[in-house]
Structures are given as C-alpha cells and as structure tokens.
Design a protein around this motif. Structure first.
Motif, mmCIF file in Angstrom:
data_model
loop_
_atom_site.group_PDB
_atom_site.id
_atom_site.type_symbol
_atom_site.label_atom_id
_atom_site.label_comp_id
_atom_site.label_asym_id
_atom_site.label_seq_id
_atom_site.Cartn_x
_atom_site.Cartn_y
_atom_site.Cartn_z
ATOM 1 N N ARG B 64 0.832 -1.177 0.000
ATOM 2 C CA ARG B 64 0.000 0.000 0.000
ATOM 3 C C ARG B 64 0.876 1.241 0.000
ATOM 4 O O ARG B 64 1.455 1.597 1.014
ATOM 5 C CB ARG B 64 -0.905 0.001 1.225
ATOM 6 C CG ARG B 64 -2.347 0.068 0.835
ATOM 7 C CD ARG B 64 -3.242 -0.173 2.021
ATOM 8 N NE ARG B 64 -3.705 -1.553 2.058
ATOM 9 C CZ ARG B 64 -4.565 -2.056 1.199
ATOM 10 N NH1 ARG B 64 -5.049 -1.317 0.232
ATOM 11 N NH2 ARG B 64 -4.947 -3.311 1.298
ATOM 12 N N VAL B 66 -0.029 4.318 -0.758
ATOM 13 C CA VAL B 66 -0.759 5.341 -0.016
ATOM 14 C C VAL B 66 -1.688 4.614 0.945
ATOM 15 O O VAL B 66 -2.748 4.173 0.555
ATOM 16 C CB VAL B 66 -1.602 6.231 -0.958
ATOM 17 C CG1 VAL B 66 -2.206 7.380 -0.177
ATOM 18 C CG2 VAL B 66 -0.763 6.737 -2.102
ATOM 19 N N PRO B 67 -1.263 4.430 2.179
ATOM 20 C CA PRO B 67 -2.152 3.761 3.113
ATOM 21 C C PRO B 67 -3.426 4.578 3.247
ATOM 22 O O PRO B 67 -3.440 5.761 2.956
ATOM 23 C CB PRO B 67 -1.375 3.758 4.422
ATOM 24 C CG PRO B 67 -0.001 4.239 4.114
ATOM 25 C CD PRO B 67 -0.076 4.985 2.823
ATOM 26 N N LYS B 68 -4.436 3.894 3.678
ATOM 27 C CA LYS B 68 -5.738 4.559 3.724
ATOM 28 C C LYS B 68 -5.836 5.469 4.942
ATOM 29 O O LYS B 68 -6.522 5.170 5.894
ATOM 30 C CB LYS B 68 -6.813 3.486 3.815
ATOM 31 C CG LYS B 68 -7.812 3.586 2.712
ATOM 32 C CD LYS B 68 -8.956 2.654 2.970
ATOM 33 C CE LYS B 68 -10.254 3.387 2.781
ATOM 34 N NZ LYS B 68 -11.385 2.599 3.218
ATOM 35 N N ARG B 69 -5.074 6.531 4.907
ATOM 36 C CA ARG B 69 -5.064 7.421 6.055
ATOM 37 C C ARG B 69 -5.242 8.856 5.576
ATOM 38 O O ARG B 69 -5.052 9.148 4.422
ATOM 39 C CB ARG B 69 -3.747 7.281 6.798
ATOM 40 C CG ARG B 69 -3.495 5.855 7.270
ATOM 41 C CD ARG B 69 -2.071 5.700 7.697
ATOM 42 N NE ARG B 69 -1.805 6.502 8.869
ATOM 43 C CZ ARG B 69 -2.057 6.132 10.101
ATOM 44 N NH1 ARG B 69 -2.593 4.971 10.333
ATOM 45 N NH2 ARG B 69 -1.790 6.912 11.115
ATOM 46 N N HIS B 70 -5.584 9.706 6.502
ATOM 47 C CA HIS B 70 -5.761 11.125 6.221
ATOM 48 C C HIS B 70 -6.733 11.356 5.056
ATOM 49 O O HIS B 70 -6.496 12.196 4.192
ATOM 50 C CB HIS B 70 -4.415 11.785 5.907
ATOM 51 C CG HIS B 70 -3.299 11.341 6.810
ATOM 52 N ND1 HIS B 70 -3.357 11.471 8.178
ATOM 53 C CD2 HIS B 70 -2.104 10.764 6.547
ATOM 54 C CE1 HIS B 70 -2.236 10.992 8.714
ATOM 55 N NE2 HIS B 70 -1.473 10.556 7.750
ATOM 56 N N LEU B 71 -7.785 10.577 5.030
ATOM 57 C CA LEU B 71 -8.776 10.738 3.962
ATOM 58 C C LEU B 71 -9.590 12.010 4.180
ATOM 59 O O LEU B 71 -9.767 12.460 5.306
ATOM 60 C CB LEU B 71 -9.734 9.538 3.968
ATOM 61 C CG LEU B 71 -9.126 8.194 3.603
ATOM 62 C CD1 LEU B 71 -10.175 7.101 3.685
ATOM 63 C CD2 LEU B 71 -8.528 8.254 2.218
ATOM 64 N N PRO B 72 -10.089 12.584 3.077
ATOM 65 C CA PRO B 72 -10.976 13.732 3.247
ATOM 66 C C PRO B 72 -12.246 13.303 3.983
ATOM 67 O O PRO B 72 -12.646 12.139 3.888
ATOM 68 C CB PRO B 72 -11.276 14.168 1.822
ATOM 69 C CG PRO B 72 -10.892 13.035 0.952
ATOM 70 C CD PRO B 72 -9.861 12.239 1.677
ATOM 71 N N GLN B 75 -14.822 10.801 2.753
ATOM 72 C CA GLN B 75 -14.504 9.386 2.529
ATOM 73 C C GLN B 75 -14.008 8.670 3.771
ATOM 74 O O GLN B 75 -13.598 7.523 3.694
ATOM 75 C CB GLN B 75 -13.400 9.278 1.474
ATOM 76 C CG GLN B 75 -13.815 9.727 0.095
ATOM 77 C CD GLN B 75 -12.602 10.013 -0.766
ATOM 78 O OE1 GLN B 75 -11.555 9.397 -0.596
ATOM 79 N NE2 GLN B 75 -12.722 10.958 -1.684
ATOM 80 N N ASP B 76 -14.003 9.346 4.922
ATOM 81 C CA ASP B 76 -13.298 8.758 6.060
ATOM 82 C C ASP B 76 -14.135 7.792 6.896
ATOM 83 O O ASP B 76 -13.658 7.258 7.882
ATOM 84 C CB ASP B 76 -12.703 9.864 6.950
ATOM 85 C CG ASP B 76 -13.782 10.680 7.661
ATOM 86 O OD1 ASP B 76 -14.976 10.358 7.534
ATOM 87 O OD2 ASP B 76 -13.416 11.647 8.343
ATOM 88 N N GLY B 77 -15.367 7.564 6.475
ATOM 89 C CA GLY B 77 -16.159 6.545 7.150
ATOM 90 C C GLY B 77 -16.932 7.019 8.363
ATOM 91 O O GLY B 77 -17.842 6.346 8.818
ATOM 92 N N PHE B 106 2.528 7.671 11.527
ATOM 93 C CA PHE B 106 1.654 7.277 12.625
ATOM 94 C C PHE B 106 0.846 8.485 13.080
ATOM 95 O O PHE B 106 1.268 9.615 12.927
ATOM 96 C CB PHE B 106 2.480 6.753 13.796
ATOM 97 C CG PHE B 106 3.354 5.583 13.422
ATOM 98 C CD1 PHE B 106 2.788 4.387 12.992
ATOM 99 C CD2 PHE B 106 4.727 5.680 13.495
ATOM 100 C CE1 PHE B 106 3.585 3.301 12.646
ATOM 101 C CE2 PHE B 106 5.534 4.598 13.154
ATOM 102 C CZ PHE B 106 4.962 3.417 12.731
#
Lengths: 142, 224
Positions: B64, B66-72, B75-77, B106
């Motif tokens: 990965r 771009v790990p699934k972090r810092h999403l707008p 989209q962040d759930g 982190f």
C-alpha cells in the motif's frame, strides 16, 4: 466549494486526483477517520440529528490543549462531558468559541453535526487500543 | 445484418472512450487547460472510474503505497457524505501540508512539537488573548526500564507548552518522581501516558520518542 473547483486549475486537478484516489481505495480496508477525531453521540441520534464530530487535529493547529481541557474544563473522555445544545448556546464547551465572535456560530448545525447517523461515541483512530480489542467496541464511554 | 451493427456499435463506443481519454489528457495538461470548458471537465469526471480501474499492472500491486489514512471527511467513514456541510470541512492533508512530518506515518503523521517550535502553527494559549504565552517548566524525569529497552525521559517542557499542570496533576500522575507505577500495558489501555498518547498526542507506535535515554542512563534530569 464547487465554484472553487471550477475556478482554479489546481482545484480541477485536485478534483480529478481525488476521484482517482477514491476509486483506488474502493476495495481496501475499512475507512479510517483522522487520528484524534472524536464522535459525540450521546443524544444526537435519539434527537434526530447526525452525531457531532470534533476534529482535534484542526483545533490543535490553532489552540493548545489547555484552552479546552483546563480553561473550558473539558474532561479527557469522549462523551464524558454531557455536552448538549443548551450548554453550547449558553457559551460553554464548543459554544465558548463557536459564538460568531471567535469562530462561526451555532446556527451552522451541520458543520458540527456531520457524522454518519448511528456512529457511536468514540475517538479515532486509537491504534494501541485496537491492538487489545480488535473488535473495536462501540465505546459506550459515558 | 447483425455484424455491421456490431461494428458501428463498437466504433461508437471506442470513439466515446477515446474522446473521454482526450478530455482527461487535456485536463492534466496545464498548457491546454484554458481550452477545456467547464462542461468537459465535468464529463471527464465520470469515465474516470473505469479508466483508473483498468490499470492491471501498477508498480506496487500489494504494497500500500498510499495507506488509507488522512482521507478527506467525505470518505473517512465517520462523516456523512450526503451532508452538504461535510464537503466544506478541511481535509487533513491540506491542513498538514506545510507542517513537519513525524517519522513513519503514525497518528496525524505530523511532528506537532516541531511544528510548534518552528512556529509553523500558532497554538494559542488563551481563547480570548492571542498573545498570551505559556509558562514553560523545563524539568525532565528519567525513568529507567528493565531489559534492553532504553529508558523513558518525560519532558515537562514539551508538555507545559501545551497543557496545564492540572491536566496531569494529580488526576493522572502524583507530582513526585517515581511515585507512579507506569507500564506499557497500562499505556496501551489508555491509562497514564496513554490517556493522550494513543488518542490525540503521538501514538505508542513511535517508541523512540519516549524511549530515548541511552542505556546507562545519562544523568540528565536537572534537579530543578
């Protein structure tokens, strides 16, 4: 927002880029909120409002912890302060700043009440706590 | 009778695809940007999904990048994407773009201590008085750790830049050197240092930031 996207080149490229990213992520792990986001949902769902979301990362750019956790007496516990609209309207908690003088005021309901309905009160994303309780309990921290 | 229709159909579909690629390419080229009408960029947005999805040989297939972090927020759930105001919220990466990064991605991926000390952020000490400054206490308390792990230095300095004494004393720590039993297990459960480290301040994964005292412990802690 939409006008900004249309107006600037960077805006457009960002928009396209976001879509590419969005599709790349479709089948990945469950979405992860930003570290330090707090969802407050003691009474919101029951009252027919979306849960309130408090972004620590956004506020700590502007304020030290002391402002909220000492001056305003907010305890270190998600959902542990029994925040409600009456208190906010009277200038406590969020209302100490979201009063139209320091920051935008309370009538912008949906800027705070932006959570997915049904999301329980919790802090995101606490990695260490997840290690110990992978099921991510709907932290009824109350 | 059937095949000519198929042929026409095929040509039409490919023409459409080529056309949408074209608009995409123009959208990506700053030089031609001015020529692209708003309507075109809008339509280019739809086929985007299909094109991105058809890339079968990306360089990193399983890693990965771009790990699934810092999403707008949309989209962040946790945010409701159907709420108009959600789209007005700032995206984390926008806020973090000018800030010093922490080692490894982190937490927020931001070195908040550096950000503050390099004046990249102005974390106000008072909500009404933008000029108020904290009273900083420069007292480090070194705690030795058994085994191979380097000792832990607890710096009052970085903490009193952001926090009030009452945030820690006496509810979380008795203000007396060695009077508190602290263990990694407690920290992981969200107690002691873990009240903040693991929720808002840099998380447990950044071992070296706490375990920074080489072994034999440097007699560094000033007796105030």
């Amino acid at each position: 927002m939409p006008s900004l996207i249309r107006r600037t080149l960077i805006g457009r490229m960002l928009f396209v880029g976001t879509l590419v990213l969005a599709t790349a992520f479709v089948d990945a792990r469950p979405a992860m909120a930003e570290y330090g986001d707090v969802i407050m949902n003691n009474n919101s769902d029951a009252a027919g409002m979306r849960p309130a979301v408090f972004p620590h990362w956004f506020h700590r750019v502007r304020y030290s912890c002391k402002v909220c956790h000492a001056d305003l007496g907010i305890k270190f516990k998600a959902g542990g302060n029994n925040i409600d609209m009456l208190k906010i309207m009277d200038g406590q908690y969020c209302g100490a700043c979201h009063n139209g003088t320091i920051a935008w005021s309370v009538e912008n309901c949906n800027l705070c009440h932006s959570g997915k309905p049904g999301t329980p009160t919790q802090v995101h994303e606490s990695k260490s706590h997840e290690l110990l309780s992978p099921a991510k309990p709907p932290v009824g921290k109350k | 009778m059937n095949s000519p229709f198929k042929l026409i159909h095929f040509t039409l579909v490919s023409a459409l695809l080529v056309a949408s690629w074209g608009t995409l390419a123009t959208a990506a080229q700053p030089a031609k940007e001015k020529a692209v009408t708003e309507a075109k960029t809008e339509t280019a947005a739809q086929p985007q999904t299909a094109i991105a999805g058809s890339e079968v040989n990306p360089f990193n297939r399983l890693m990965r990048v771009v790990p699934k972090r810092h999403l707008p927020p949309t989209q962040d759930g946790i945010h409701d994407p159907t709420n108009d105001s959600t789209q007005m919220l700032q995206t984390p990466l926008e806020a973090f773009s000018g800030l010093p990064k922490s080692q490894g991605d982190f937490g927020n991926g931001v070195d908040w201590v550096k950000a503050l000390n390099e004046s990249k952020i102005d974390a106000r000490w008072d909500r009404n008085d933008p000029k108020a400054k904290p009273v900083i206490m420069d007292l480090s308390i070194v705690r030795e750790v058994k085994g191979s792990m380097p000792g832990v230095g607890f710096p009052h300095k970085q903490h009193t830049q952001l926090l009030d004494c009452s945030n820690c004393h006496p509810a979380i720590f008795i203000p007396q050197k060695g009077a508190n039993q602290i263990s990694m297990a407690a920290i992981m459960l969200g107690q002691k240092c873990g009240v903040c480290h693991g929720t808002v301040a840099f998380p447990v994964a950044e071992c070296r930031r706490c375990h920074d005292k080489a072994k034999p412990v440097a007699a560094k802690a000033p007796a105030k």
